[in-house]
Each structure stands twice: as structure tokens, then as C-alpha cells.
Motif scaffolding. Structure first.
Motif, mmCIF file in Angstrom:
data_model
loop_
_atom_site.group_PDB
_atom_site.id
_atom_site.type_symbol
_atom_site.label_atom_id
_atom_site.label_comp_id
_atom_site.label_asym_id
_atom_site.label_seq_id
_atom_site.Cartn_x
_atom_site.Cartn_y
_atom_site.Cartn_z
ATOM 1 N N VAL A 47 -5.847 -4.869 -4.865
ATOM 2 C CA VAL A 47 -6.872 -4.404 -3.890
ATOM 3 C C VAL A 47 -7.693 -3.182 -4.532
ATOM 4 C CG1 VAL A 47 -5.533 -4.691 -1.806
ATOM 5 C CG2 VAL A 47 -4.995 -2.620 -2.873
ATOM 6 N N GLY A 48 -7.696 -2.889 -5.695
ATOM 7 C CA GLY A 48 -8.406 -1.937 -6.286
ATOM 8 C C GLY A 48 -7.901 -1.287 -7.498
ATOM 9 N N SER A 49 -8.115 -0.182 -7.872
ATOM 10 C CA SER A 49 -7.795 0.547 -9.259
ATOM 11 C C SER A 49 -7.609 1.854 -8.883
ATOM 12 C CB SER A 49 -8.400 0.280 -10.358
ATOM 13 O OG SER A 49 -9.652 0.649 -10.222
ATOM 14 N N ASN A 50 -6.510 2.604 -9.506
ATOM 15 C CA ASN A 50 -6.710 4.137 -9.334
ATOM 16 C C ASN A 50 -7.064 4.766 -10.481
ATOM 17 O OD1 ASN A 50 -4.558 4.228 -11.491
ATOM 18 N ND2 ASN A 50 -2.761 3.876 -10.104
ATOM 19 N N LEU A 51 -7.045 6.299 -10.527
ATOM 20 C CA LEU A 51 -7.929 6.886 -11.231
ATOM 21 C C LEU A 51 -7.237 6.818 -12.741
ATOM 22 C CD1 LEU A 51 -10.066 9.187 -11.617
ATOM 23 C CD2 LEU A 51 -7.933 10.925 -11.141
ATOM 24 N N GLY A 52 -5.881 6.282 -12.843
ATOM 25 C CA GLY A 52 -5.572 6.163 -14.197
ATOM 26 C C GLY A 52 -5.757 4.889 -14.928
ATOM 27 N N GLY A 53 -6.445 3.969 -13.924
ATOM 28 C CA GLY A 53 -7.012 2.839 -14.391
ATOM 29 C C GLY A 53 -6.053 1.628 -13.984
ATOM 30 N N ASP A 54 -4.886 1.895 -13.328
ATOM 31 C CA ASP A 54 -4.073 0.683 -13.069
ATOM 32 C C ASP A 54 -4.259 0.209 -12.127
ATOM 33 O OD1 ASP A 54 -2.042 1.513 -15.057
ATOM 34 O OD2 ASP A 54 -0.961 3.093 -13.896
ATOM 35 N N THR A 55 -4.216 -1.212 -11.584
ATOM 36 C CA THR A 55 -4.318 -1.911 -10.725
ATOM 37 C C THR A 55 -3.759 -1.600 -9.369
ATOM 38 O OG1 THR A 55 -4.982 -4.184 -12.294
ATOM 39 C CG2 THR A 55 -4.773 -4.443 -9.904
ATOM 40 N N GLN A 56 -4.061 -1.459 -8.371
ATOM 41 C CA GLN A 56 -3.575 -1.175 -7.152
ATOM 42 C C GLN A 56 -3.200 -2.430 -6.539
ATOM 43 O OE1 GLN A 56 -6.390 1.487 -5.144
ATOM 44 N NE2 GLN A 56 -4.982 2.993 -5.269
ATOM 45 N N LYS A 57 -2.009 -2.731 -5.878
ATOM 46 C CA LYS A 57 -1.641 -3.816 -5.065
ATOM 47 C C LYS A 57 -1.655 -3.328 -3.842
ATOM 48 C CE LYS A 57 -0.404 -5.901 -9.132
ATOM 49 N NZ LYS A 57 -1.226 -6.960 -9.497
ATOM 50 N N ALA A 58 -1.480 -4.438 -2.857
ATOM 51 C CA ALA A 58 -1.584 -3.926 -1.405
ATOM 52 C C ALA A 58 -0.483 -3.219 -1.180
ATOM 53 C CB ALA A 58 -1.470 -5.345 -0.437
ATOM 54 N N LEU A 59 0.823 -3.441 -1.689
ATOM 55 C CA LEU A 59 2.035 -2.657 -1.004
ATOM 56 C C LEU A 59 1.789 -1.172 -1.798
ATOM 57 C CD1 LEU A 59 4.608 -2.638 0.395
ATOM 58 C CD2 LEU A 59 5.716 -3.419 -1.678
ATOM 59 N N ASP A 60 1.042 -1.076 -2.912
ATOM 60 C CA ASP A 60 0.860 0.352 -3.533
ATOM 61 C C ASP A 60 0.325 1.354 -2.217
ATOM 62 O OD1 ASP A 60 1.836 0.171 -6.052
ATOM 63 O OD2 ASP A 60 0.015 -0.912 -6.556
ATOM 64 N N VAL A 61 -0.722 0.832 -1.857
ATOM 65 C CA VAL A 61 -1.593 1.556 -0.736
ATOM 66 C C VAL A 61 -0.851 1.564 0.477
ATOM 67 C CG1 VAL A 61 -3.864 1.301 0.648
ATOM 68 C CG2 VAL A 61 -3.721 0.589 -1.824
ATOM 69 N N LEU A 62 -0.136 0.650 1.225
ATOM 70 C CA LEU A 62 0.464 0.693 2.155
ATOM 71 C C LEU A 62 1.687 1.900 1.936
ATOM 72 C CD1 LEU A 62 1.913 -2.439 4.077
ATOM 73 C CD2 LEU A 62 3.507 -0.466 3.508
ATOM 74 N N ALA A 63 2.343 1.882 1.128
ATOM 75 C CA ALA A 63 3.476 2.799 0.497
ATOM 76 C C ALA A 63 2.798 4.057 0.804
ATOM 77 C CB ALA A 63 4.108 2.409 -0.783
ATOM 78 N N ASP A 64 1.791 4.072 0.150
ATOM 79 C CA ASP A 64 1.223 5.833 -0.145
ATOM 80 C C ASP A 64 0.719 6.320 1.436
ATOM 81 O OD1 ASP A 64 -0.176 7.878 -1.599
ATOM 82 O OD2 ASP A 64 -1.939 7.036 -0.432
ATOM 83 N N GLU A 65 0.122 5.483 2.131
ATOM 84 C CA GLU A 65 -0.276 5.716 3.476
ATOM 85 C C GLU A 65 0.943 6.071 4.319
ATOM 86 O OE1 GLU A 65 -2.536 2.650 4.765
ATOM 87 O OE2 GLU A 65 -4.267 3.176 3.477
#
Length: 218
Positions: A47-65
């Protein structure tokens, strides 16, 4: 994610009870969602990438929120997440600063390999960046959740390491070892061997010794 019907962790210092309970509530619900795998949707979709350049997965964003929502009112003033470019302020008068990787190893989601949540607490300073850009020895709480065959929590509050396991029957984290220690001897080790070419010579030498097994110097 529902966060009802939760029993507070056993043996947690009072000042850390609220943030730890918030983390456990989200981890409990993440565990269930992760266990559903593809039945819960495309959790491993990019679903995107973070500041460190890692690819963001859907569950990454869901968990963060989910962690941000759960930590409101827990005493955490500053929230620094791998999934956010900037430090977020949660409780204006909070005394704690939380650094977190909401879902480490999210690239493993689609191949059914263990993933985790890594976190650390510091005393909050007025400057959000100064709350985190400091020696690791100033941590006051550090730990991780691992979502695998068991969902476990390993955490230290400065004196020893405590081991909790999520009971699949009542969905509560239960203390199984209040003073976990590393065995003097072991037959296993874990390291990201794909980075071997980037390691310094001492690290390479140590791992090579380990790989030599009972025929090697260790």
C-alpha cells in the motif's frame, strides 16, 4: 478491531500498566487477524512505503492505526512508529515516549511465517525527537510480541525478562515465566544470513564458528 473484555497483565509496574494493556489489547486482536491469513483479506498487499524505504503492507498500516487509537489516554505523549514520517503526539500531558515497529516482518505475511511487534518506552521530553534520539540504555521498558504457533510477549521493565503467552481459549495474556534467562548452551541461533556480505569480519567469524558446530571452536 475490538478491544473489550481484557484482563490487565500480571506483574506490571503501575505506571506502565495502562500503555502495556493498550499494547496487549491490539496485539491480541492482531493475533486473531493474522491467524485468519487470506480469509481476512489481502493483508500482505503493498500500500506504499515508509521513510526507511521499506514497502508497507496493508497490515502494517492497520496495526499502526490500531496502536495509536488504543494508546489514547494511556500516558504516552510521543509515538514514533516505523510507519510514520514524524513523531505523533497522543496524550498532551503524558510522561512516556513509545517507539514501535507495529508489525515487523510483514513481508512474511503471505508465506505463513512468524511476524512481530517491537516496542520501547522512554521518559518523554518536551522535544519529541530528543525523546527518542538518545542512548538505548535510557529505555525504561522494552519488549516484543511474536505472532507464531503461540502469540507471546517478552518484556523487561528493567529487572529481568518476563514471558507471557496469549491463551487461545480466553484470549488473555498469561504469565508463564517471571524471570526468563538465556540458557548457558544452545544448539540453535537465528540471524538474517542474506546480509552476510555486509557483515563486519568479526561477525562473519563468529557465525562461521557457530556453523562449524561441534567440529568448530565453540
Amino acid at each position: 478491531m475490538t478491544m473489550t473484555g481484557y484482563t490487565p497483565l500480571e506483574g506490571v509496574p503501575e505506571r506502565f500498566q495502562a500503555p502495556m494493556d493498550a499494547l496487549c489489547k491490539v496485539a491480541r486482536d492482531l493475533s486473531r487477524k493474522i491467524a485468519l491469513g487470506p480469509l481476512a483479506g489481502e493483508l500482505g498487499a503493498e500500500v506504499g512505503s515508509n521513510l526507511g524505504g521499506d514497502t508497507q503492507k496493508a497490515l502494517d498500516v492497520l496495526a499502526d492505526e490500531a496502536f495509536v487509537a488504543a494508546l489514547a489516554g494511556s500516558g504516552v505523549r510521543w509515538y514514533a512508529s516505523e510507519e510514520r514520517d514524524d513523531v505523533l503526539q497522543i496524550d498532551n500531558d503524558g510522561a512516556l515516549a513509545l517507539a514501535i515497529d507495529p508489525l515487523d516482518g510483514s513481508s512474511n505475511i503471505d508465506v505463513n511465517v512468524s511476524i512481530g511487534t517491537i516496542f520501547s518506552l522512554y521518559e518523554a521530553k518536551d522535544d519529541p525527537e530528543a525523546s527518542f534520539l538518545r542512548p538505548a540504555t535510557e529505555q525504561i521498558v522494552a519488549g516484543y510480541f511474536i505472532y507464531g504457533p503461540q502469540t507471546a510477549l517478552m518484556v523487561t521493565f528493567g529487572e529481568g525478562v518476563r514471558h507471557y503467552v496469549l491463551d487461545p481459549e480466553d484470549r488473555e495474556f498469561k504469565l508463564v515465566n517471571a524471570a526468563l534467562t538465556i540458557p548457558a548452551k544452545s544448539t540453535e541461533f537465528a540471524i538474517n544470513a542474506s546480509n552476510y556480505r555486509h557483515w563486519s569480519k568479526p561477525i562473519r567469524a563468529y557465525i562461521d564458528d557457530c556453523l562449524a558446530g561441534d567440529q568448530g571452536p565453540r
